[in-house]
Design an enzyme around this catalytic site. Sequence first.
Site, mmCIF file in Angstrom:
data_model
loop_
_atom_site.group_PDB
_atom_site.id
_atom_site.type_symbol
_atom_site.label_atom_id
_atom_site.label_comp_id
_atom_site.label_asym_id
_atom_site.label_seq_id
_atom_site.Cartn_x
_atom_site.Cartn_y
_atom_site.Cartn_z
ATOM 1 N N GLY A 151 19.945 4.928 -34.936
ATOM 2 C CA GLY A 151 20.095 5.841 -33.817
ATOM 3 C C GLY A 151 18.783 6.210 -33.161
ATOM 4 O O GLY A 151 17.848 5.415 -33.076
ATOM 5 N N CYS A 152 18.700 7.466 -32.709
ATOM 6 C CA CYS A 152 17.619 7.883 -31.824
ATOM 7 C C CYS A 152 16.242 7.890 -32.480
ATOM 8 O O CYS A 152 15.236 7.795 -31.787
ATOM 9 C CB CYS A 152 17.933 9.279 -31.264
ATOM 10 S SG CYS A 152 19.376 9.313 -30.172
ATOM 11 N N TYR A 153 16.162 8.011 -33.796
ATOM 12 C CA TYR A 153 14.833 8.020 -34.420
ATOM 13 C C TYR A 153 14.406 6.634 -34.882
ATOM 14 O O TYR A 153 13.376 6.479 -35.552
ATOM 15 C CB TYR A 153 14.767 9.013 -35.580
ATOM 16 C CG TYR A 153 15.791 8.827 -36.682
ATOM 17 C CD1 TYR A 153 15.676 7.809 -37.614
ATOM 18 C CD2 TYR A 153 16.881 9.697 -36.791
ATOM 19 C CE1 TYR A 153 16.605 7.650 -38.620
ATOM 20 C CE2 TYR A 153 17.824 9.542 -37.798
ATOM 21 C CZ TYR A 153 17.677 8.514 -38.712
ATOM 22 O OH TYR A 153 18.604 8.352 -39.702
ATOM 23 N N PHE A 342 15.084 12.832 -33.468
ATOM 24 C CA PHE A 342 16.185 13.310 -34.310
ATOM 25 C C PHE A 342 17.368 12.352 -34.166
ATOM 26 O O PHE A 342 17.561 11.734 -33.121
ATOM 27 C CB PHE A 342 16.606 14.715 -33.882
ATOM 28 C CG PHE A 342 15.462 15.670 -33.755
ATOM 29 C CD1 PHE A 342 14.988 16.359 -34.863
ATOM 30 C CD2 PHE A 342 14.829 15.870 -32.533
ATOM 31 C CE1 PHE A 342 13.920 17.232 -34.758
ATOM 32 C CE2 PHE A 342 13.759 16.738 -32.416
ATOM 33 C CZ PHE A 342 13.298 17.429 -33.531
#
Length: 356
Positions: A151-153, A342
């Site tokens: 995901g985003c991290y 995050f």
Amino acid sequence: MNQPTAYLNHVGTSVPAHDIHDAFIGWARERLNDLREQRLFDRMAARSGIRHRWSVLPAADAGGSPLEPGGFYAGGHMPGTGERMRLYARLAPDLAITAIESLAGQVAVEGITHLVVASCTGFVAPGVDQVIARRLNLSPSVERLLVGFMGCYAAVAALRSARHIVRSRPDARVLVVCVELSSLHLQPAGNAESLLAMLQFGDGAAAALVSGEPEGFAIETPFATTLPQSDALIRWDITDTGFAMHLSGEVPGRIAEALADPQIAAGALGKRRAGDIDAWAIHPGGRSILDAVERAFSLSPEALAPSRQVLQDKGNMSSATLMFVLESMLGQSIESGLALAFGPGLAAEGFAFRSA
């Protein structure tokens, strides 16, 4: 004995040409029958801090959005996961190559010894890393790493891995690529929370060169933590009609609560105080997340301007987004920077950086 330093030398980025943000807002409003939810959606959409999001999906027959006649989602049709993955297999490498071409306009993308690719919006085998390597005519001996579904991290994980590679092999030249096609995963949601989660995401790709050459940003001490009892707050669920994103409205509050914890804050900041940091590369997962970080560290309104600009112009492109923020900072004189993102877990990952 001093260990070698790894440097983020240059970053190249790319987004598709099709802006789908306003079309999505119109479609989402029509799905809400409850007047109270409509008003909530309108209010939150207006406050999102997002003006544009871009999609690899082609325009509809009359040149409109993928929701219109002839578009991928025309008539409310929700394609199966197989159809979505076939598009991912074709279009993700295309967008990644465009970002690499942008990088190549700044630095010679030659002598690559390692390729690290991050993506969470599709699966294909041979992997997108192999497709990219073949299209770049990289040597078959190039070592590849695919960072999937973080995901985003994931940009942090990819850059951290590149750092480890360079520190163990100082002559390494590591090509790091993040590519995400979030617009392939529109879902038939009928509630404001789900629609607001989808409102955040767009498509984008970024490519970076990491090496021991002292140019760009030195990648320093990494940071990682997972918040307890938070695993249900951010989820990608694989369904028969693509990947369904669940993004709880509790996420900003949990992030603010975590960053108020002295132990977690100390892990992120290292031996520094927030006032010692002169550059904040925060993943713009949403306006409220940036607001939570700003409040937690008592930052000035200008501190997160690069992150807010990326959010405004491109939305949340999952793993690629942090690279866009870092790209906007390259060339600045930075003595003490912090990159932080995050994602699912709920986890926070980051690293310190400074100008070479």
